[in-house]
Design a protein around this motif. Sequence first.
Motif, PDB file in Angstrom:
ATOM      1  N   LEU A  68       0.855  -1.085  -0.052  1.00  0.00           N
ATOM      2  CA  LEU A  68       0.172   0.278   0.008  1.00  0.00           C
ATOM      3  C   LEU A  68       0.822   1.424   0.200  1.00  0.00           C
ATOM      4  O   LEU A  68       0.572   2.324  -0.473  1.00  0.00           O
ATOM      5  N   THR A  69       2.144   1.284   0.739  1.00  0.00           N
ATOM      6  CA  THR A  69       3.044   2.453   0.691  1.00  0.00           C
ATOM      7  C   THR A  69       3.533   2.591  -0.620  1.00  0.00           C
ATOM      8  O   THR A  69       3.485   3.755  -1.196  1.00  0.00           O
ATOM      9  N   PHE A  70       3.802   1.585  -1.332  1.00  0.00           N
ATOM     10  CA  PHE A  70       4.425   1.607  -2.742  1.00  0.00           C
ATOM     11  C   PHE A  70       3.104   2.339  -3.714  1.00  0.00           C
ATOM     12  O   PHE A  70       3.286   3.231  -4.475  1.00  0.00           O
ATOM     13  N   ALA A  71       2.001   1.854  -3.683  1.00  0.00           N
ATOM     14  CA  ALA A  71       0.717   2.399  -4.183  1.00  0.00           C
ATOM     15  C   ALA A  71       0.427   3.679  -4.014  1.00  0.00           C
ATOM     16  O   ALA A  71       0.370   4.747  -5.031  1.00  0.00           O
ATOM     17  N   VAL A  72       0.562   4.158  -2.784  1.00  0.00           N
ATOM     18  CA  VAL A  72       0.304   5.685  -2.371  1.00  0.00           C
ATOM     19  C   VAL A  72       1.507   6.444  -3.070  1.00  0.00           C
ATOM     20  O   VAL A  72       1.300   7.564  -3.423  1.00  0.00           O
ATOM     21  N   ALA A  73       2.785   5.971  -2.816  1.00  0.00           N
ATOM     22  CA  ALA A  73       3.966   6.673  -3.250  1.00  0.00           C
ATOM     23  C   ALA A  73       3.879   7.002  -4.889  1.00  0.00           C
ATOM     24  O   ALA A  73       4.264   7.848  -5.332  1.00  0.00           O
ATOM     25  N   TYR A  74       3.594   5.945  -5.408  1.00  0.00           N
ATOM     26  CA  TYR A  74       3.460   5.852  -6.952  1.00  0.00           C
ATOM     27  C   TYR A  74       2.099   7.155  -7.495  1.00  0.00           C
ATOM     28  O   TYR A  74       2.775   7.828  -8.116  1.00  0.00           O
ATOM     29  N   VAL A  75       1.062   6.929  -6.483  1.00  0.00           N
ATOM     30  CA  VAL A  75       0.058   8.116  -7.200  1.00  0.00           C
ATOM     31  C   VAL A  75       0.623   9.608  -6.542  1.00  0.00           C
ATOM     32  O   VAL A  75       0.348  10.499  -7.387  1.00  0.00           O
ATOM     33  N   LEU A  76       1.197   9.864  -5.277  1.00  0.00           N
ATOM     34  CA  LEU A  76       1.732  11.131  -5.071  1.00  0.00           C
ATOM     35  C   LEU A  76       2.813  11.525  -5.948  1.00  0.00           C
ATOM     36  O   LEU A  76       2.885  12.897  -6.177  1.00  0.00           O
ATOM     37  N   PHE A  77       3.840  10.671  -6.210  1.00  0.00           N
ATOM     38  CA  PHE A  77       4.812  11.164  -6.985  1.00  0.00           C
ATOM     39  C   PHE A  77       4.303  11.537  -8.471  1.00  0.00           C
ATOM     40  O   PHE A  77       4.875  12.734  -8.915  1.00  0.00           O
ATOM     41  N   PHE A  78       3.629  11.056  -9.143  1.00  0.00           N
ATOM     42  CA  PHE A  78       3.139  11.271 -10.354  1.00  0.00           C
ATOM     43  C   PHE A  78       1.911  12.581 -10.612  1.00  0.00           C
ATOM     44  O   PHE A  78       1.982  13.263 -11.234  1.00  0.00           O
ATOM     45  N   THR A 122       0.208   5.080  12.961  1.00  0.00           N
ATOM     46  CA  THR A 122       1.038   6.137  12.499  1.00  0.00           C
ATOM     47  C   THR A 122       1.218   5.708  11.120  1.00  0.00           C
ATOM     48  O   THR A 122       1.053   6.774  10.136  1.00  0.00           O
ATOM     49  N   GLU A 123       1.937   4.668  10.815  1.00  0.00           N
ATOM     50  CA  GLU A 123       1.976   4.607   9.172  1.00  0.00           C
ATOM     51  C   GLU A 123       0.785   4.618   8.751  1.00  0.00           C
ATOM     52  O   GLU A 123       0.831   5.191   7.457  1.00  0.00           O
ATOM     53  N   ILE A 124      -0.491   3.851   9.070  1.00  0.00           N
ATOM     54  CA  ILE A 124      -1.653   3.831   8.165  1.00  0.00           C
ATOM     55  C   ILE A 124      -2.170   5.286   8.138  1.00  0.00           C
ATOM     56  O   ILE A 124      -2.796   5.699   7.134  1.00  0.00           O
ATOM     57  N   LEU A 125      -2.088   6.036   9.132  1.00  0.00           N
ATOM     58  CA  LEU A 125      -2.355   7.512   9.183  1.00  0.00           C
ATOM     59  C   LEU A 125      -1.652   8.305   8.130  1.00  0.00           C
ATOM     60  O   LEU A 125      -2.483   9.123   7.459  1.00  0.00           O
ATOM     61  N   LEU A 126      -0.455   8.198   8.014  1.00  0.00           N
ATOM     62  CA  LEU A 126       0.244   8.892   7.176  1.00  0.00           C
ATOM     63  C   LEU A 126       0.149   8.483   5.783  1.00  0.00           C
ATOM     64  O   LEU A 126       0.205   9.250   4.947  1.00  0.00           O
ATOM     65  N   LEU A 127      -0.087   7.288   5.484  1.00  0.00           N
ATOM     66  CA  LEU A 127      -0.737   6.827   4.082  1.00  0.00           C
ATOM     67  C   LEU A 127      -1.978   7.455   3.768  1.00  0.00           C
ATOM     68  O   LEU A 127      -2.250   7.882   2.579  1.00  0.00           O
ATOM     69  N   ASN A 128      -2.886   7.502   4.294  1.00  0.00           N
ATOM     70  CA  ASN A 128      -4.088   8.279   4.322  1.00  0.00           C
ATOM     71  C   ASN A 128      -3.946   9.735   4.007  1.00  0.00           C
ATOM     72  O   ASN A 128      -4.474   9.991   2.994  1.00  0.00           O
ATOM     73  N   ILE A 129      -3.192  10.538   4.861  1.00  0.00           N
ATOM     74  CA  ILE A 129      -3.009  11.727   4.331  1.00  0.00           C
ATOM     75  C   ILE A 129      -2.021  11.828   3.193  1.00  0.00           C
ATOM     76  O   ILE A 129      -2.586  12.895   2.274  1.00  0.00           O
ATOM     77  N   ALA A 130      -1.116  11.129   2.907  1.00  0.00           N
ATOM     78  CA  ALA A 130      -0.483  11.047   1.768  1.00  0.00           C
ATOM     79  C   ALA A 130      -1.211  10.887   0.470  1.00  0.00           C
ATOM     80  O   ALA A 130      -1.246  11.509  -0.797  1.00  0.00           O
ATOM     81  N   LEU A 131      -2.365   9.921   0.516  1.00  0.00           N
ATOM     82  CA  LEU A 131      -3.045   9.431  -0.675  1.00  0.00           C
ATOM     83  C   LEU A 131      -4.050  10.688  -0.725  1.00  0.00           C
ATOM     84  O   LEU A 131      -4.232  11.134  -2.101  1.00  0.00           O
ATOM     85  N   TRP A 132      -4.503  11.245  -0.006  1.00  0.00           N
ATOM     86  CA  TRP A 132      -5.530  12.452   0.111  1.00  0.00           C
ATOM     87  C   TRP A 132      -4.588  13.782  -0.498  1.00  0.00           C
ATOM     88  O   TRP A 132      -5.423  14.465  -1.467  1.00  0.00           O
ATOM     89  N   ILE A 133      -3.553  13.980  -0.293  1.00  0.00           N
ATOM     90  CA  ILE A 133      -2.659  14.944  -0.719  1.00  0.00           C
ATOM     91  C   ILE A 133      -2.617  14.783  -2.127  1.00  0.00           C
ATOM     92  O   ILE A 133      -2.452  15.809  -3.004  1.00  0.00           O
TER      93      ILE A 133
END
Length: 382
Positions: free
Chosen positions: A8-18, A321-332
């Motif tokens: 899920l971290t990879f999936a979120v990072a992919y969306v956020l990066f692009f 903490t990890e899951i909260l940060l992933l939620n925030i990053a995805l929404w950003i």
Amino acid sequence: MTALIIYLTFAVAYVLFFAIASKFQRNKAVAQNQISDVNFLFMIPAYKEDAVIIETAKNVLSQTDFGMTDEVVVIADQLKKETIKELETLKVTVIEVFFEKSTKAKSINRAMKALGLWGKKHDAVVLLDADNHLVEGFITKTKASFAAGNKIIQTHRIAKNLDTPMAKLDAISEEINNSVFRLGHYNVGLSAALIGSGLVMDYEMFRVYLNKIDVVSGFDKQLELDIMNDKRKIEYMQDAYVLDEKVKNTQVFETQRTRWIAAQWNFAKQNFAKAWLELVKNGNVDFFNKVIQFVLPPRLILLGMLALMLIISVLFNFYFTEILLLNIALWIGFLLATPIYLLKKINFSIFMELPKALLSMTKAIFKIGKAKQTFLHTPHGV
């Protein structure tokens, strides 16, 4: 659980990066010359699309930059006789096709064969869906890009209607995909993803590639893979717009997503090993990246999974903490990828539509077996 968090971290990072990459637009100047030497074939497959095809044909023909040598071809698959007659009065070339099991790839290939037998030849094919409308300037801009040497161009598909909360949600989803998988990729030098319509492609190249494709659904994904396997670039034109009808209710949304998810997972399984081989042996980053996209969860499913995991993490006190940060990053990432005009449309009714859409996506996952056997048609104009 750790493996799931990493995925899920990879999936979120992919969306956020692009999504971030989409904000640093790479401007590419195109000279507005020699476009008079380019002629387009506007190809519109129409499977039971009597409700919308007439207006679509009229829209293309009415463009002020529609050329004297340009042509509109409607592939009539189970259209009514009166619809065909009206199309013919508009001076549209109608090619009727008949199949026991219809697919878009079959229709296109049959039409291309007929055009070849008739001796017709164009510089490029513009592939449209039966509900698509061009925005003024589309033809001039894409002809200029084609004349400049870009032989495969994906244009910017946007919402034609925002009349229901589901339509607005669908419009936001498409624009997020435009930002992440098209503009973001284009800005970092990768190929843009195809959508299935709004495609401009060299006529002969289109004919050769489509002739090799025979899939029930997801012909555009197979086309992408074949193009990238040959290391050809897919350009993206952010300022050439095609209007596309957005789904108005959850039933149509579910059918559409069932077809899309089935195609995505099927191509992921078929090409995962090959993707690594292409990357290591041939340095084919585009092909590898395309298959990685297929492995990622759909954005709505990703959003739902992280929201559910956040609730569970609060209740059972693990990985909070990890899951909260992933939620925030995805929404950003989602907010960065959504155009301002759609952000202004967001209201309570859209948030209320999210659980319904998520339920439809979940049901779609369990129905993908059906999509592998037969083409699931999503009607327009109703």
